[in-house]
Design a protein around this motif. Structure first.
Motif, mmCIF file in Angstrom:
data_model
loop_
_atom_site.group_PDB
_atom_site.id
_atom_site.type_symbol
_atom_site.label_atom_id
_atom_site.label_comp_id
_atom_site.label_asym_id
_atom_site.label_seq_id
_atom_site.Cartn_x
_atom_site.Cartn_y
_atom_site.Cartn_z
ATOM 1 N N GLY A 1 0.772 -1.236 0.000
ATOM 2 C CA GLY A 1 0.000 0.000 0.000
ATOM 3 C C GLY A 1 0.803 1.285 0.000
ATOM 4 O O GLY A 1 0.570 2.182 -0.811
ATOM 5 N N ASN A 2 1.761 1.408 0.909
ATOM 6 C CA ASN A 2 2.485 2.671 1.017
ATOM 7 C C ASN A 2 3.430 2.931 -0.151
ATOM 8 O O ASN A 2 3.556 4.072 -0.611
ATOM 9 N N THR A 3 4.087 1.893 -0.633
ATOM 10 C CA THR A 3 4.943 2.059 -1.810
ATOM 11 C C THR A 3 4.107 2.507 -2.998
ATOM 12 O O THR A 3 4.514 3.383 -3.775
ATOM 13 N N ALA A 4 2.916 1.933 -3.127
ATOM 14 C CA ALA A 4 2.018 2.295 -4.234
ATOM 15 C C ALA A 4 1.615 3.766 -4.153
ATOM 16 O O ALA A 4 1.660 4.494 -5.152
ATOM 17 N N GLY B 1 9.094 -5.621 7.193
ATOM 18 C CA GLY B 1 8.219 -6.359 6.283
ATOM 19 C C GLY B 1 9.068 -6.984 5.192
ATOM 20 O O GLY B 1 9.560 -8.101 5.309
ATOM 21 N N ASN B 2 9.286 -6.199 4.117
ATOM 22 C CA ASN B 2 10.141 -6.664 3.027
ATOM 23 C C ASN B 2 11.616 -6.435 3.355
ATOM 24 O O ASN B 2 12.488 -6.780 2.571
ATOM 25 N N ALA B 3 11.883 -5.778 4.478
ATOM 26 C CA ALA B 3 13.214 -5.604 5.079
ATOM 27 C C ALA B 3 14.121 -4.593 4.380
ATOM 28 O O ALA B 3 15.317 -4.525 4.661
ATOM 29 N N GLY B 4 13.541 -3.785 3.499
ATOM 30 C CA GLY B 4 14.327 -2.729 2.860
ATOM 31 C C GLY B 4 14.719 -1.639 3.841
ATOM 32 O O GLY B 4 15.861 -1.154 3.838
ATOM 33 N N LEU C 1 8.440 5.351 13.432
ATOM 34 C CA LEU C 1 7.004 5.236 13.126
ATOM 35 C C LEU C 1 6.858 5.475 11.628
ATOM 36 O O LEU C 1 6.826 6.602 11.158
ATOM 37 N N THR C 2 6.769 4.363 10.909
ATOM 38 C CA THR C 2 6.934 4.366 9.459
ATOM 39 C C THR C 2 5.778 4.975 8.664
ATOM 40 O O THR C 2 5.979 5.478 7.566
ATOM 41 N N GLY C 3 4.541 4.898 9.207
ATOM 42 C CA GLY C 3 3.399 5.377 8.427
ATOM 43 C C GLY C 3 2.335 6.054 9.284
ATOM 44 O O GLY C 3 2.175 5.755 10.471
HETATM 45 C C1 AN7 Z 1 4.021 1.548 7.404
HETATM 46 O O1 AN7 Z 1 4.278 -0.471 0.742
HETATM 47 O O2 AN7 Z 1 6.363 -3.025 1.674
HETATM 48 O O3 AN7 Z 1 10.654 -3.732 5.841
HETATM 49 O O4 AN7 Z 1 4.732 -2.295 -0.329
HETATM 50 O O5 AN7 Z 1 4.287 0.449 4.809
HETATM 51 O O6 AN7 Z 1 11.119 -1.880 4.233
HETATM 52 O O7 AN7 Z 1 9.243 -3.472 3.818
HETATM 53 C C2 AN7 Z 1 5.498 -1.341 3.070
HETATM 54 C C3 AN7 Z 1 6.259 -1.600 4.169
HETATM 55 C C4 AN7 Z 1 6.814 -0.781 7.730
HETATM 56 C C5 AN7 Z 1 8.035 -2.338 6.296
HETATM 57 N N1 AN7 Z 1 5.874 0.122 8.005
HETATM 58 O O8 AN7 Z 1 9.144 -1.800 5.632
HETATM 59 C C6 AN7 Z 1 4.838 -1.562 0.674
HETATM 60 C C7 AN7 Z 1 5.631 -2.049 1.808
HETATM 61 C C8 AN7 Z 1 5.032 0.536 7.035
HETATM 62 C C9 AN7 Z 1 5.135 0.012 5.744
HETATM 63 C C10 AN7 Z 1 6.960 -1.338 6.486
HETATM 64 C C11 AN7 Z 1 6.114 -0.963 5.456
HETATM 65 P P1 AN7 Z 1 10.104 -2.769 4.837
#
Ligand code: AN7
Length: 351
Positions: free
Chosen positions: A87-90, A188-191, A317-319
């Protein structure tokens, strides 16, 4: 006085850009570090800071990397960007592509993207396709499409993304005058954990900081391949942003953990929800559920292992919490609807 220059200009010498790279910006980066006093009281840790990445232009940390990835794609003559996303990448790709005059295609896991994120992708004019299966299946599809066509892949497998995202580590070192003792971050995807570690290593090398933090990454229990050591075929968690079964940056996350002397662990959905509510109610900071995994992780670490000599901690706090309005709304039942009189409202409040 905050630095008004764009992220790209502020950190040009650390980024893969040249004089020919278009100076794309929506005002990304420069996000606040907010002191978490309620969490300090609860945990006994002297200093806890929240890096509020939800204040980026599209409401997540993705903008730091996306601005670089899209600018480089533009520089190289691409007309189209492509990504898979929880969702957020999109949302971020759609916004920066719109800004750059490029078209954008996003491939999403069907039924598993928060309403705010989907709304953003649509509003910015992206072409949206949902596939049956988790994020990992969507990523496999766009990787194959990118190999065949002219679209540039802007998932974090694109190295420009991670270069941009590492700038958050620089900002933290500059704001604190030193790297923190420990960093807590959802995975999540660990980037992102990979990018932060790269940033802290470069910050120490260039004299921006003297030390490097221990890196503590948190996955959701139902989507914790880095904890079990093997991919998860059907990842499950209410924190849909981190519902990932086979992280693309697996090696980067393990390297960040091991080189820093940190850990990657999991937290339950209940612990995530509890931390989500706590942040919003006790700190006044509204972050999305995936972000709250970092806070749930800090609480768990303090409870089970302690944090040793760590005195100063940063949680990423990523999002933004507004990304997932349905989750917030589910915390309360029906809202009373009454006549527009003080008596009726008073009666509703006391019932
Ligand atoms: C709020 O948007 O992978 O470990 O496709 O939206 O770098 O993947 C989002 C990941 C943490 C994890 N917090 O970061 C996507 C997507 C929020 C995120 C993560 C995401 P990664």
């Amino acid at each position: 006085m905050p630095d008004a220059r764009s992220l790209m200009d502020r950190y040009a010498s650390y980024l893969p850009i040249t004089d020919r790279t278009p100076r794309l910006t929506l005002g990304e980066g420069n996000t606040p570090l907010v002191r978490a006093r309620a969490l300090e009281r609860e945990t006994g840790i002297p200093e806890i800071w929240l890096k509020v990445e939800g204040q980026n232009p599209t409401g997540s940390f993705k903008d730091r990397g996306m601005v670089i990835a899209v600018a480089k794609a533009l520089e190289q003559g691409a007309r189209m960007v492509l990504c898979a996303s929880t969702g957020n990448t999109a949302a971020s790709a759609a916004a920066y592509a719109a800004r750059a005059g490029m078209s954008c295609t996003v491939v999403l896991p069907a039924g598993q993207v928060a309403a705010g994120k989907l709304a953003q992708a649509i509003a910015h004019g992206a072409r949206v396709v949902a596939v049956r299966g988790p994020f990992d299946a969507a990523l496999a599809v766009v990787r194959a499409l990118a190999e065949q066509g002219e679209a540039t892949l802007v998932n974090s497998v694109n190295p420009d993304r991670l270069e941009g995202q590492k700038t958050a580590a620089f900002e933290i070192c500059e704001a604190l005058g030193e790297a923190p003792d420990a960093l807590f971050i959802p995975v999540g995807n660990a980037g992102n954990i990979t990018a932060y570690w790269k940033g802290f290593v470069e910050a120490a090398r260039s004299g921006m900081a003297r030390q490097r933090p221990r890196m503590y990454g948190y996955q959701a229990e139902g989507a914790a391949p880095l904890v079990s050591g093997k991919p998860v075929a059907e990842p499950q968690t209410l924190a849909t942003a981190i519902r990932v079964g086979n992280p693309a940056s697996w090696k980067g996350a393990v390297m960040a953990r091991d080189e820093s002397g940190g850990a990657i662990d999991s937290v339950s959905d209940d612990e995530i929800l509890d931390a989500y509510s706590f942040l919003a109610r006790c700190e006044g900071v509204f972050a999305e559920p995936a972000s709250a995994a970092a806070i749930a992780g800090l609480r768990k670490r303090v409870r089970e292992n302690g944090l040793g000599s760590a005195k100063r901690v940063v949680c990423v706090l990523t999002g933004n919490g507004m990304k997932d309005p349905d989750r917030a709304r589910s915390l309360a039942g029906d809202i009373a609807e009454v006549e527009a009189t003080p008596d009726a409202v008073r009666a509703a409040l006391s019932s």
